[in-house]
Design an enzyme around this catalytic site. Structure first.
Site, PDB file in Angstrom:
ATOM      1  CG  LEU A   1       0.979   8.910   4.817  1.00 24.01           C
ATOM      2  CD1 LEU A   1      -0.412   9.511   4.854  1.00 24.01           C
ATOM      3  CD2 LEU A   1       0.909   7.386   4.784  1.00 24.01           C
ATOM      4  CG  HIS A   2       5.179   7.048  -0.659  1.00 25.17           C
ATOM      5  ND1 HIS A   2       4.328   6.320  -1.472  1.00 25.17           N
ATOM      6  CD2 HIS A   2       5.803   6.127   0.131  1.00 25.17           C
ATOM      7  CE1 HIS A   2       4.446   5.029  -1.203  1.00 25.17           C
ATOM      8  NE2 HIS A   2       5.325   4.883  -0.234  1.00 25.17           N
TER       9      HIS A   2
ATOM     10  N   GLY B   1       2.181   6.959  -3.367  1.00 26.64           N
ATOM     11  CA  GLY B   1       1.583   5.629  -3.431  1.00 26.64           C
ATOM     12  C   GLY B   1       0.464   5.466  -2.417  1.00 26.64           C
ATOM     13  CG  HIS B   2       1.318   5.541   1.771  1.00 23.44           C
ATOM     14  ND1 HIS B   2       2.603   6.010   1.832  1.00 23.44           N
ATOM     15  CD2 HIS B   2       1.341   4.307   2.334  1.00 23.44           C
ATOM     16  CE1 HIS B   2       3.386   5.103   2.398  1.00 23.44           C
ATOM     17  NE2 HIS B   2       2.640   4.068   2.721  1.00 23.44           N
TER      18      HIS B   2
ATOM     19  CD  GLN C   1       1.566  -5.650   3.864  1.00 29.75           C
ATOM     20  OE1 GLN C   1       2.440  -5.532   4.720  1.00 29.75           O
ATOM     21  NE2 GLN C   1       0.989  -4.599   3.296  1.00 29.75           N
TER      22      GLN C   1
ATOM     23  CB  VAL D   1       2.502   5.053  -7.090  1.00 28.31           C
ATOM     24  CG1 VAL D   1       2.870   6.478  -7.488  1.00 28.31           C
ATOM     25  CG2 VAL D   1       0.987   4.862  -7.128  1.00 28.31           C
TER      26      VAL D   1
ATOM     27  CB  SER E   1       8.072   4.954   3.998  1.00 26.64           C
ATOM     28  OG  SER E   1       6.687   5.137   3.758  1.00 26.64           O
ATOM     29  NE  ARG E   2      12.153  -0.341   5.748  1.00 28.49           N
ATOM     30  CZ  ARG E   2      11.021  -0.997   6.004  1.00 28.49           C
ATOM     31  NH1 ARG E   2      10.138  -1.155   5.036  1.00 28.49           N
ATOM     32  NH2 ARG E   2      10.770  -1.488   7.205  1.00 28.49           N
TER      33      ARG E   2
END
Length: 283
Positions: A33-34, A36-37, A153, A176, A186-187
């Protein structure tokens, strides 16, 4: 914060919340998680009475050549971030709990999933629609929160909910970004320092197209070329697509005479990145 691993536990908690009239927000994630999440969890907290998050690296949306095995898993850190954000429940199942022995039912994605990511990653959206429908049944929330960064998505899930009469309100939340403009992902942690600088080409290409659009340019191919030029200048390794599309159907848009979206997918080193920005006439 309650952490559960079983479908029955997640369903029971959600049914109990709904039974007393609570609005329940769902934030589906694959972990690592970052900010944005966490912004999705915070949005849920301001919209709903209770918030549930899921952490599940879904194997059915990865092709054999993709990074399922090395996808980052930072469960303890994720729990800390979710608890700090005020999340009430985290559902973090094993793959065998979501896909038990003999599992053979899948949800076919809608037409909006047939291009772009759908063309680049065959069967990806079948995995997405299947797992999201399962999560909506496991945690039957009133609201679900997704990020705009995964634009197609979000469009696929919206169409699935419309077509199958899924009784949930979707909230698509803004991208974000890091202070330098890179969309959080995440990548991003896979990128070397040099690759990190070259990855900024995605956001800069979108900014260049957006600036042209707001200066009066409405020719789709012209704006696409602007993005391609900016990506080439940044020396990204592979450009999978850089397109102007109808914001609803994601079909080609020769002239921007309706809400549109600019979308990019590119590889920097071995890392695949996506980004987008909305282009709305009159705004």
């Amino acid at each position: 914060m309650k952490i559960v691993k079983l479908v029955s536990e997640a369903q029971r908690w959600t049914f109990d919340q709904r039974a007393v009239g609570n609005r329940v927000g769902l934030v589906p994630t694959m972990g690592a998680l970052h900010a944005g999440h966490i912004s999705l969890a915070q949005r849920s907290r301001t919209t709903c009475d209770r918030t549930a998050a899921t952490i599940f690296v879904n194997p059915t949306q990865f092709a054999p050549s993709e990074d399922l095995d090395k996808y980052p898993r930072t469960l303890d850190a994720d729990f800390e971030k979710l608890e700090a954000a005020g999340v009430d429940l985290v559902f973090t199942p094993e793959p065998s709990e979501v896909y038990p022995a003999g599992f053979s039912t899948y949800v076919s994605p809608p037409a909006v999933g047939g291009t772009l990511e759908g063309a680049s990653r065959p069967d990806h959206f079948r995995g997405v629609t299947t797992v999201v429908m399962k999560l909506f049944n496991i945690v039957p929330a009133t609201h679900a929160f997704f990020g705009q960064k995964d634009y197609q998505q979000a469009a696929v899930i919206s169409a699935m909910c419309r077509d199958l009469n899924v009784p949930i309100q979707l909230e698509i939340c803004p991208i974000v970004r890091e202070p330098d403009g890179l969309a959080m992902s995440s990548r991003n942690r896979y990128l070397t320092d040099d690759q990190r600088q070259r990855a900024l080409g995605l956001s800069r290409a979108l900014q260049a197209a957006e600036q042209q659009f707001h200066s009066g340019a409405t020719d789709g191919p012209q704006l696409e070329q602007t993005m391609l030029d900016a990506l080439a200048e940044a020396k990204v390794d592979t450009i999978e697509y850089a397109v102007i599309a109808d914001a609803i159907t994601l079909g080609p848009l020769p002239t921007i005479d309706r809400p549109a979206v600019a979308l990019i997918a590119a590889r920097v080193g071995a890392t695949r990145l996506i980004d987008n920005t909305l282009l709305t006439p009159g705004n």
